[in-house]
Design a protein around this motif. Structure first.
Motif, PDB file in Angstrom:
ATOM      1  N   ILE A 184     -74.956 -31.016  10.221  1.00 41.27           N
ATOM      2  CA  ILE A 184     -74.054 -30.967   9.063  1.00 41.27           C
ATOM      3  C   ILE A 184     -74.834 -31.024   7.747  1.00 41.27           C
ATOM      4  O   ILE A 184     -74.564 -30.233   6.832  1.00 41.27           O
ATOM      5  CB  ILE A 184     -72.986 -32.081   9.123  1.00 41.27           C
ATOM      6  CG1 ILE A 184     -72.126 -31.939  10.395  1.00 41.27           C
ATOM      7  CG2 ILE A 184     -72.101 -32.039   7.884  1.00 41.27           C
ATOM      8  CD1 ILE A 184     -71.374 -30.639  10.517  1.00 41.27           C
ATOM      9  N   PRO A 185     -75.840 -31.909   7.598  1.00 43.08           N
ATOM     10  CA  PRO A 185     -76.637 -31.869   6.364  1.00 43.08           C
ATOM     11  C   PRO A 185     -77.349 -30.533   6.146  1.00 43.08           C
ATOM     12  O   PRO A 185     -77.523 -30.102   4.999  1.00 43.08           O
ATOM     13  CB  PRO A 185     -77.653 -33.006   6.569  1.00 43.08           C
ATOM     14  CG  PRO A 185     -76.942 -33.977   7.455  1.00 43.08           C
ATOM     15  CD  PRO A 185     -76.172 -33.102   8.409  1.00 43.08           C
ATOM     16  N   GLU A 186     -77.754 -29.852   7.225  1.00 43.54           N
ATOM     17  CA  GLU A 186     -78.380 -28.539   7.067  1.00 43.54           C
ATOM     18  C   GLU A 186     -77.366 -27.526   6.532  1.00 43.54           C
ATOM     19  O   GLU A 186     -77.699 -26.658   5.711  1.00 43.54           O
ATOM     20  CB  GLU A 186     -78.959 -28.053   8.404  1.00 43.54           C
ATOM     21  CG  GLU A 186     -79.968 -28.984   9.067  1.00 43.54           C
ATOM     22  CD  GLU A 186     -81.270 -29.163   8.284  1.00 43.54           C
ATOM     23  OE1 GLU A 186     -81.350 -28.727   7.121  1.00 43.54           O
ATOM     24  OE2 GLU A 186     -82.210 -29.765   8.846  1.00 43.54           O
ATOM     25  N   ILE A 187     -76.125 -27.638   6.988  1.00 45.22           N
ATOM     26  CA  ILE A 187     -75.054 -26.764   6.475  1.00 45.22           C
ATOM     27  C   ILE A 187     -74.799 -27.068   5.004  1.00 45.22           C
ATOM     28  O   ILE A 187     -74.657 -26.152   4.184  1.00 45.22           O
ATOM     29  CB  ILE A 187     -73.767 -26.939   7.316  1.00 45.22           C
ATOM     30  CG1 ILE A 187     -74.011 -26.462   8.755  1.00 45.22           C
ATOM     31  CG2 ILE A 187     -72.600 -26.179   6.692  1.00 45.22           C
ATOM     32  CD1 ILE A 187     -72.878 -26.776   9.720  1.00 45.22           C
ATOM     33  N   ASP A 199     -66.835 -21.370   9.207  1.00 43.65           N
ATOM     34  CA  ASP A 199     -67.169 -19.960   9.420  1.00 43.65           C
ATOM     35  C   ASP A 199     -67.702 -19.373   8.112  1.00 43.65           C
ATOM     36  O   ASP A 199     -66.968 -18.758   7.335  1.00 43.65           O
ATOM     37  CB  ASP A 199     -65.936 -19.196   9.893  1.00 43.65           C
ATOM     38  CG  ASP A 199     -66.303 -17.858  10.532  1.00 43.65           C
ATOM     39  OD1 ASP A 199     -67.477 -17.450  10.391  1.00 43.65           O
ATOM     40  OD2 ASP A 199     -65.438 -17.229  11.152  1.00 43.65           O
ATOM     41  N   SER A 200     -68.997 -19.573   7.887  1.00 46.92           N
ATOM     42  CA  SER A 200     -69.608 -19.164   6.625  1.00 46.92           C
ATOM     43  C   SER A 200     -71.044 -18.731   6.843  1.00 46.92           C
ATOM     44  O   SER A 200     -71.653 -19.024   7.876  1.00 46.92           O
ATOM     45  CB  SER A 200     -69.580 -20.319   5.618  1.00 46.92           C
ATOM     46  OG  SER A 200     -70.448 -21.361   6.054  1.00 46.92           O
ATOM     47  N   GLU A 201     -71.597 -18.063   5.834  1.00 46.11           N
ATOM     48  CA  GLU A 201     -72.989 -17.657   5.889  1.00 46.11           C
ATOM     49  C   GLU A 201     -73.907 -18.873   5.905  1.00 46.11           C
ATOM     50  O   GLU A 201     -74.974 -18.860   6.524  1.00 46.11           O
ATOM     51  CB  GLU A 201     -73.314 -16.777   4.681  1.00 46.11           C
ATOM     52  CG  GLU A 201     -74.664 -16.106   4.738  1.00 46.11           C
ATOM     53  CD  GLU A 201     -74.816 -15.120   5.891  1.00 46.11           C
ATOM     54  OE1 GLU A 201     -75.972 -14.898   6.327  1.00 46.11           O
ATOM     55  OE2 GLU A 201     -73.790 -14.593   6.367  1.00 46.11           O
ATOM     56  N   ALA A 237     -77.928 -22.260   8.770  1.00 49.33           N
ATOM     57  CA  ALA A 237     -78.307 -23.573   9.288  1.00 49.33           C
ATOM     58  C   ALA A 237     -78.566 -23.517  10.794  1.00 49.33           C
ATOM     59  O   ALA A 237     -79.530 -24.106  11.301  1.00 49.33           O
ATOM     60  CB  ALA A 237     -77.225 -24.601   8.969  1.00 49.33           C
ATOM     61  N   LEU A 238     -77.723 -22.798  11.527  1.00 47.41           N
ATOM     62  CA  LEU A 238     -77.888 -22.692  12.974  1.00 47.41           C
ATOM     63  C   LEU A 238     -79.112 -21.852  13.329  1.00 47.41           C
ATOM     64  O   LEU A 238     -79.825 -22.161  14.297  1.00 47.41           O
ATOM     65  CB  LEU A 238     -76.632 -22.107  13.606  1.00 47.41           C
ATOM     66  CG  LEU A 238     -75.409 -23.033  13.632  1.00 47.41           C
ATOM     67  CD1 LEU A 238     -74.186 -22.297  14.174  1.00 47.41           C
ATOM     68  CD2 LEU A 238     -75.673 -24.277  14.460  1.00 47.41           C
ATOM     69  N   GLU A 239     -79.364 -20.797  12.578  1.00 45.36           N
ATOM     70  CA  GLU A 239     -80.561 -19.992  12.813  1.00 45.36           C
ATOM     71  C   GLU A 239     -81.820 -20.845  12.616  1.00 45.36           C
ATOM     72  O   GLU A 239     -82.776 -20.745  13.389  1.00 45.36           O
ATOM     73  CB  GLU A 239     -80.580 -18.779  11.879  1.00 45.36           C
ATOM     74  CG  GLU A 239     -79.554 -17.717  12.247  1.00 45.36           C
ATOM     75  CD  GLU A 239     -79.464 -16.602  11.219  1.00 45.36           C
ATOM     76  OE1 GLU A 239     -78.925 -15.533  11.554  1.00 45.36           O
ATOM     77  OE2 GLU A 239     -79.922 -16.813  10.065  1.00 45.36           O
ATOM     78  N   TYR A 240     -81.799 -21.660  11.576  1.00 40.74           N
ATOM     79  CA  TYR A 240     -82.931 -22.548  11.314  1.00 40.74           C
ATOM     80  C   TYR A 240     -83.096 -23.557  12.451  1.00 40.74           C
ATOM     81  O   TYR A 240     -84.200 -23.759  12.978  1.00 40.74           O
ATOM     82  CB  TYR A 240     -82.701 -23.277   9.989  1.00 40.74           C
ATOM     83  CG  TYR A 240     -83.656 -24.412   9.708  1.00 40.74           C
ATOM     84  CD1 TYR A 240     -84.972 -24.162   9.339  1.00 40.74           C
ATOM     85  CD2 TYR A 240     -83.234 -25.737   9.796  1.00 40.74           C
ATOM     86  CE1 TYR A 240     -85.857 -25.205   9.074  1.00 40.74           C
ATOM     87  CE2 TYR A 240     -84.102 -26.784   9.532  1.00 40.74           C
ATOM     88  CZ  TYR A 240     -85.411 -26.515   9.173  1.00 40.74           C
ATOM     89  OH  TYR A 240     -86.280 -27.549   8.909  1.00 40.74           O
ATOM     90  N   ASP A 294     -73.215 -15.812  20.992  1.00 42.83           N
ATOM     91  CA  ASP A 294     -74.018 -15.488  19.816  1.00 42.83           C
ATOM     92  C   ASP A 294     -73.574 -16.389  18.666  1.00 42.83           C
ATOM     93  O   ASP A 294     -72.504 -17.022  18.715  1.00 42.83           O
ATOM     94  CB  ASP A 294     -73.880 -14.012  19.440  1.00 42.83           C
ATOM     95  CG  ASP A 294     -72.446 -13.625  19.103  1.00 42.83           C
ATOM     96  OD1 ASP A 294     -71.967 -14.010  18.015  1.00 42.83           O
ATOM     97  OD2 ASP A 294     -71.794 -12.963  19.943  1.00 42.83           O
ATOM     98  N   ILE A 295     -74.381 -16.449  17.628  1.00 39.89           N
ATOM     99  CA  ILE A 295     -74.121 -17.405  16.543  1.00 39.89           C
ATOM    100  C   ILE A 295     -72.764 -17.171  15.890  1.00 39.89           C
ATOM    101  O   ILE A 295     -71.998 -18.129  15.665  1.00 39.89           O
ATOM    102  CB  ILE A 295     -75.253 -17.354  15.503  1.00 39.89           C
ATOM    103  CG1 ILE A 295     -76.517 -17.992  16.084  1.00 39.89           C
ATOM    104  CG2 ILE A 295     -74.850 -18.086  14.214  1.00 39.89           C
ATOM    105  CD1 ILE A 295     -77.703 -18.029  15.144  1.00 39.89           C
ATOM    106  N   SER A 296     -72.427 -15.921  15.600  1.00 37.55           N
ATOM    107  CA  SER A 296     -71.157 -15.635  14.916  1.00 37.55           C
ATOM    108  C   SER A 296     -69.959 -16.064  15.757  1.00 37.55           C
ATOM    109  O   SER A 296     -69.002 -16.659  15.245  1.00 37.55           O
ATOM    110  CB  SER A 296     -71.062 -14.145  14.583  1.00 37.55           C
ATOM    111  OG  SER A 296     -72.055 -13.777  13.648  1.00 37.55           O
ATOM    112  N   SER A 297     -70.018 -15.773  17.067  1.00 39.58           N
ATOM    113  CA  SER A 297     -68.907 -16.142  17.949  1.00 39.58           C
ATOM    114  C   SER A 297     -68.800 -17.661  18.089  1.00 39.58           C
ATOM    115  O   SER A 297     -67.689 -18.222  18.111  1.00 39.58           O
ATOM    116  CB  SER A 297     -69.102 -15.512  19.322  1.00 39.58           C
ATOM    117  OG  SER A 297     -69.116 -14.111  19.234  1.00 39.58           O
TER     118      SER A 297
END
Length: 428
Positions: free
Chosen positions: A213-216, A234-236, A241-244, A406-409
Motif C-alpha cells: 500500500i505505501p508503494e501505491i 484500478d489505476s496506473e 507498484a506491483l511491477e516494482y 496478469d497484473i491488469s486482471s
C-alpha cells in the motif's frame, strides 16, 4: 476594634471558601478505584507483558482491595473476541487494540470516550501526543482511546554487505533499490544464489499490506477515496507498484521462496545473512540481530518511487469498552501504561512525544525510524473488516507473483472486491 473583627471575619470566610473550592476540585479529579480491573491484551511482546505486570503490581499496591486481572489473548483471536464480547456487553475494562481495529469499534458505539476520565488524571492527550495519532479514534473533540505505541516501517540493511559491494549510502528511490539489490545479490561458484539483495513477503495479509500500500501511495495512487465510498485500486499507480514489487522476484534479487515467505521468514533470512536489505519494523531487528551481535545494521528512510515513501502507521491503542464495569479503574491502568514511565519500559516505539524526542530514539539506529514515524507516515484507510481488505491485497500480489493472473486482471479483480467491502460498511 469592630473594623478589625470584620476584616478578620471576612478573611476567615475567604479562606474557608478557597479551601472548599480546592476540596471540590480535588474531589472532581479523584477517581473511585476499587474492585477488579480486567485487561485483555495480546502477549506477543515480552516488553508488553512486563509493562502490564508492572502496572498491575503498582495499582494493587497503591489501591488496597483492587485487583488487576490480565488476560492474554492470541493475536489471531484478539479483534474477533473483543468484538464479540463488546457487542454482547461482556467486554473487559481495558482493551489493547491494533490501531486498525479501533475505528470500527468506535463507529459501532462500542468504546467509552476517554477525555474526561484522563483529564481527571491530569492528562492532556492532544498536547502529549501527536494529534494525528487520534485521527481514527476521534469524533470531533471526543477521543475514544489513548495511543500506546506507533510503528512505521523503514529500510534496514547489512552494513558489511554494503561496504563489500562498495555502497556508501542507502538507496533513496525505486531505481536505486533495484540497482542495489542487483549489486548485493551473490552467487557461489556453482551459480547458486547465497545472498539475495532484497527480501519482501509474498504471503500474510498484514505483512503485504504494510509494504505494498505505501508503494501505491508513493506512485500517486490509493486503495480507495478519502470518503471510503469508491475503490480506486484500478489505476496506473497500482500497476507501477506491483511491477516494482514483482521485479525483484522475477530477476532473482529476491528469494525464490518469496511466494511462501511472510515477513517473519524474510526477516529471519536477513538475520541469517541470506538477505542484504528488507523493509521492517526496527524493533524486530533490534531484538533478533542487534542484541545477538550478529552484524552491524543500518536503518534508512523507506525508499519510494521518487523519494522517501509515506509508510502506513501501525501500533497499539488502549481503549475502554462502553460496557466496561470499572471504567475509572480502567482509566488509571491506561494512565500508567501510557505515562512517560510506562512508555520508557516498552520495546515498541512509544507514542508519547516526550519519550520519542529523547535518548535512544534519536540515535543512528532509531533516528531514521523516528523520522519516518514523525514525518513520513499516515493511517491506512479505516476498513471495518481490515482482515478481509488485507486478504484481497495479498491475493492480488500472490496472483501476479505466481503468474496465475496478469497484473491488469489481478488489479481489476481486487478493485471489485474492495468495492464490495466498502459497500458493505457504507450500508445505512
Amino acid at each position: 476594634m469592630r473594623l478589625i473583627q470584620k476584616v478578620m471575619l471576612l478573611l476567615l470566610c475567604l479562606a474557608m471558601t478557597i479551601s472548599l473550592s480546592c476540596q471540590t476540585v480535588l474531589a472532581e479529579k479523584q477517581l473511585d478505584i476499587k474492585g477488579e480491573i480486567v485487561v485483555w491484551y495480546a502477549g506477543a511482546s515480552e516488553s508488553r507483558v512486563e509493562l502490564y505486570q508492572w502496572a498491575k503490581e503498582k495499582i494493587e499496591a497503591e489501591y488496597p482491595g483492587t485487583t488487576v486481572t490480565l488476560e492474554v489473548i492470541p493475536m489471531a483471536e484478539l479483534a474477533s473476541r473483543q468484538m464479540t464480547a463488546c457487542q454482547s456487553n461482556m467486554g473487559p475494562d481495558v482493551m489493547s487494540q491494533p490501531i486498525a481495529a479501533t475505528n470500527g469499534f468506535m463507529k459501532l458505539g462500542l468504546l467509552e470516550p476517554v477525555n474526561e476520565l484522563m483529564q481527571r488524571l491530569d492528562r492532556n492527550l492532544l498536547e502529549e501526543f501527536n494529534p494525528d495519532f487520534f485521527e481514527l479514534m476521534r469524533e470531533g473533540d471526543t477521543l475514544y482511546g489513548v495511543p500506546q505505541s506507533r510503528t512505521a516501517l523503514a529500510l534496514v540493511y547489512n552494513k558489511a554487505m554494503f561496504e563489500e559491494a562498495g555502497l556508501t549510502e542507502p538507496p533513496k528511490n525505486w531505481n536505486e533499490v533495484q540497482e542495489y539489490a542487483k549489486q548485493l545479490t551473490k552467487k557461489d561458484n556453482e551459480g547458486n544464489t547465497v545472498v539475495y539483495g532484497l527480501g519482501l513477503p509474498g504471503t500474510s495479509g498484514s505483512h503485504i499490506w504494510y509494504r505494498i500500500i505505501p508503494e501505491i501511495w508513493g506512485a500517486g495512487g490509493d486503495i480507495c477515496n478519502s470518503e471510503m465510498t469508491q475503490a480506486t485500486l484500478d489505476s496506473e499507480a497500482t500497476k507501477k507498484a506491483l511491477e516494482y514489487y514483482k521485479s525483484f522476484y522475477e530477476n532473482g534479487t529476491a528469494p525464490r521462496s518469496m511466494v511462501e515467505n511472510d515477513q517473519t521468514a524474510t526477516s529471519q533470512m536477513f538475520a541469517s545473512g541470506a538477505v542484504a536489505m528488507t523493509i521492517e519494523n526496527v524493533t524486530w531487528i533490534r531484538n533478533n540481530v542487534v542484541r545477538e551481535n550478529l552484524f552491524d545494521v543500518g536503518v534508512a528512510l523507506y525508499p519510494g518511487m521518487n523519494g522517501t515513501n509515506v509508510a502506513g502507521l501501525g501500533g497499539w491503542n488502549a481503549c475502554i469498552p462502553s460496557s466496561a464495569k470499572n471504567k475509572e479503574g480502567a482509566a488509571v491502568f491506561i494512565d500508567l501504561i501510557t505515562s512517560k514511565e510506562g512508555m520508557e519500559q516498552q520495546l515498541l516505539m512509544p507514542a508519547l512525544t516526550e519519550v520519542l524526542e529523547a535518548g535512544d530514539w534519536t540515535d543512528d539506529f532509531y533516528g531514521p525510524y523516528s523520522k519516518m514515524l514523525a514525518e513520513y507516515s499516515r493511517d491506512f484507510p479505516a476498513f471495518e473488516n481490515a482482515a478481509a481488505a488485507q486478504t484481497v491485497i495479498m491475493n492480488m500480489v500472490q496472483s501476479i507473483l505466481t503468474d496465475s493472473a496478469d497484473i491488469s486482471s489481478a488489479i481489476a479483480s481486487a478493485n471489485v472486491e474492495i468495492q464490495e467491502l466498502l459497500d458493505q460498511q457504507n450500508v445505512e
